[in-house]
Design a protein around this motif. Sequence first.
Motif, short mmCIF file in Angstrom:
data_model
loop_
_atom_site.label_atom_id
_atom_site.label_comp_id
_atom_site.label_asym_id
_atom_site.label_seq_id
_atom_site.Cartn_x
_atom_site.Cartn_y
_atom_site.Cartn_z
N ARG A 1 36.54 111.77 45.79
CA ARG A 1 37.36 111.35 46.93
C ARG A 1 36.72 111.78 48.25
O ARG A 1 36.75 111.05 49.24
N LEU A 2 36.14 112.97 48.25
CA LEU A 2 35.47 113.46 49.45
C LEU A 2 34.29 112.57 49.80
O LEU A 2 34.10 112.19 50.97
N LEU A 3 33.48 112.21 48.79
CA LEU A 3 32.32 111.35 49.03
C LEU A 3 32.77 109.99 49.57
O LEU A 3 32.18 109.45 50.52
N LEU A 4 33.83 109.43 48.96
CA LEU A 4 34.34 108.14 49.43
C LEU A 4 34.83 108.23 50.86
O LEU A 4 34.57 107.35 51.69
N ALA A 5 35.55 109.31 51.18
CA ALA A 5 36.06 109.50 52.54
C ALA A 5 34.91 109.61 53.53
O ALA A 5 34.95 109.01 54.62
N LEU A 6 33.86 110.37 53.17
CA LEU A 6 32.70 110.51 54.06
C LEU A 6 32.02 109.17 54.29
O LEU A 6 31.62 108.85 55.41
N ILE A 7 31.89 108.38 53.22
CA ILE A 7 31.25 107.06 53.35
C ILE A 7 32.07 106.17 54.27
O ILE A 7 31.53 105.50 55.18
N LEU A 8 33.38 106.14 54.06
CA LEU A 8 34.24 105.28 54.89
C LEU A 8 34.22 105.73 56.35
O LEU A 8 34.12 104.90 57.26
N ILE A 9 34.32 107.04 56.56
CA ILE A 9 34.30 107.55 57.95
C ILE A 9 32.97 107.23 58.61
O ILE A 9 32.91 106.81 59.77
N THR A 10 31.88 107.44 57.85
CA THR A 10 30.56 107.17 58.42
C THR A 10 30.37 105.69 58.71
O THR A 10 29.82 105.32 59.76
N LEU A 11 30.82 104.82 57.79
CA LEU A 11 30.71 103.38 58.02
C LEU A 11 31.53 102.96 59.24
O LEU A 11 31.09 102.14 60.05
N ALA A 12 32.74 103.53 59.35
CA ALA A 12 33.58 103.20 60.51
C ALA A 12 32.92 103.67 61.80
O ALA A 12 32.88 102.94 62.81
N THR A 13 32.37 104.89 61.77
CA THR A 13 31.68 105.41 62.95
C THR A 13 30.47 104.56 63.30
O THR A 13 30.22 104.25 64.47
N MET A 14 29.73 104.17 62.26
CA MET A 14 28.56 103.33 62.48
C MET A 14 28.95 101.98 63.06
O MET A 14 28.30 101.46 63.98
N ALA A 15 30.04 101.39 62.53
CA ALA A 15 30.50 100.10 63.04
C ALA A 15 30.91 100.21 64.51
O ALA A 15 30.58 99.34 65.34
N ILE A 16 31.62 101.30 64.84
CA ILE A 16 32.01 101.52 66.24
C ILE A 16 30.77 101.69 67.12
O ILE A 16 30.68 101.13 68.22
N PHE A 17 29.80 102.46 66.62
CA PHE A 17 28.57 102.68 67.36
C PHE A 17 27.84 101.35 67.62
O PHE A 17 27.39 101.08 68.74
N VAL A 18 27.72 100.51 66.58
CA VAL A 18 27.02 99.22 66.73
C VAL A 18 27.77 98.33 67.71
O VAL A 18 27.16 97.65 68.55
N CYS A 19 29.10 98.33 67.60
CA CYS A 19 29.90 97.50 68.52
C CYS A 19 29.71 97.97 69.97
O CYS A 19 29.58 97.15 70.89
N ILE A 20 29.70 99.28 70.17
CA ILE A 20 29.51 99.81 71.52
C ILE A 20 28.11 99.44 72.04
O ILE A 20 27.95 99.02 73.18
N ARG A 21 27.11 99.58 71.15
CA ARG A 21 25.76 99.22 71.53
C ARG A 21 25.67 97.73 71.87
O ARG A 21 25.00 97.34 72.83
N TYR A 22 26.35 96.89 71.09
CA TYR A 22 26.34 95.45 71.35
C TYR A 22 27.01 95.15 72.70
O TYR A 22 26.49 94.36 73.50
N PHE A 23 28.14 95.79 72.95
CA PHE A 23 28.85 95.58 74.21
C PHE A 23 27.99 96.03 75.39
O PHE A 23 27.89 95.32 76.41
N ILE A 24 27.33 97.19 75.25
CA ILE A 24 26.48 97.69 76.33
C ILE A 24 25.30 96.75 76.55
O ILE A 24 24.92 96.44 77.70
N THR A 25 24.70 96.26 75.47
CA THR A 25 23.56 95.35 75.58
C THR A 25 23.95 94.05 76.27
O THR A 25 23.24 93.56 77.15
N ILE A 26 25.09 93.47 75.83
CA ILE A 26 25.54 92.21 76.43
C ILE A 26 25.87 92.41 77.91
O ILE A 26 25.50 91.60 78.77
#
Length: 465
Positions: free
Chosen positions: A32-57
């Motif tokens: 459960r801990l590993l799954l939670a870390l993966i989900l949190i990291t994926l969510a953080t990564m998605a937010i990071f990519v979205c922010i980078r996309y918004f900044i780039t545009i």
Amino acid sequence: MSSLGTSADSSSEAQEPQGLDFRLKGSSLSHRLLLALILITLATMAIFVCIRYFITITSLEKDLATRAENIATRIANSVAPSVWDIYRKSYDRAFSQEVTNAILEAEFRDPYLKGIVVYGNFGHVFMELYKDASGELVSNKDLLEPDADLEGSYSAYVAIKNASMTTGNVRVFLSSDPSAKLIRDTLLIEIVQALVIATLFVVFLFFAIQKVLIAPLRELQLADAELKRANQRLETANKELEEFAYRSSHDLRSPLASSIGVIGLTKELIHENELSEALDCLEKVDTALNKLDRLVLDILQMTEMENMEDRGELTDLTHLVQESIQSVEHLKESKQISFEIDIESEPLKLHRIRLRNILDNLLSNAVKYSDVQEPLSRIRLSARTENDQLVLKIADNGLGIPEPYRKDIFTMFTRFHPRISRGSGLGLYLVKKSIERIGGTIHYAPLPKGSCFTLSIPIQNQGED
């Protein structure tokens, strides 16, 4: 074999691995801990990519707007003389258009530039130039593709001035298409980088948390499980102690009380000179005291068994069985019994003293409760090794155990043939306790005639004590 057994299903069951539930819980917690870390990291990564996309545009839009303004200003400054000539109705208009056209074509080296329109001072189009989808320059907007959308492009509108007088205007159109592939490639690279970093981060964080939190928690859980098992063993021991105290006090008092009564009667018979009846009474006293002696000896054996330190030693099993058989040959029932030995085993490292006590008890029961009506009483002892275990079977064709009593086969002070019983009822209880002490198991199974006990005993390695 003996009548001191109980149900085919009654046996000392091998205990399931203790702490298994906690290990499963610990494993589940890790998952459960590993799954939670993966989900949190994926969510953080998605937010990071979205922010980078918004900044780039946003940066691209700002850059294109600035670029459009600079291009329009540069063109306005370049074509100002030509437009001024037109404004003055110059006769050299053709030359002015050629110069203006050359200036506009030169600007189209910018890959973002999509169209330029130069307006006269009255708002009429002086010159226009556009780049179509193939990269060719066309001089009329109507020659562009039907789906060309100049109004949706980035544009700038700059006045053409001669001194302080406005003589015309320039409008330029820029497209973001050349940046689209660059943005996609950049985002793809950033996503790959983020995935690699996220994977390394998850792995590092997972093992760090495992070491810092999960491992100590698992150790704590196992310690808690061990404490619960110890408490359970203590509770079981207390219950057995209470039962033992009650039963033993009753069994100790019974022969004493009967002996005291018979001795009083014997005195009266002696006073009345009834010596023959007095001797009969003394025989009863002797029987009761012998019974009391056997009970005391069994209790002493139980105490010795609890405190016994029996180290493993190399044991010749055939010789050990023969010693146990010799120990029961003094019993009168043994004269009518045939002993069969079938042992397939080399000398093994075993808890010799405890194993000898176990064999003595089981053989003694088999002999005492043999069937006198049977033409030939048999006791068969067989042994073989299986997966680091010694499997020992003792079978007989004796009285067996009545079915209703088999569930209590290994209970203390249990007698299943009270009319012929001469024991304390502790024999099989002591056998079970002894075999559990050396990590083994014992199972009872009724035979069509008689009983069979199967012992499974761990074989020690040569280096073990």
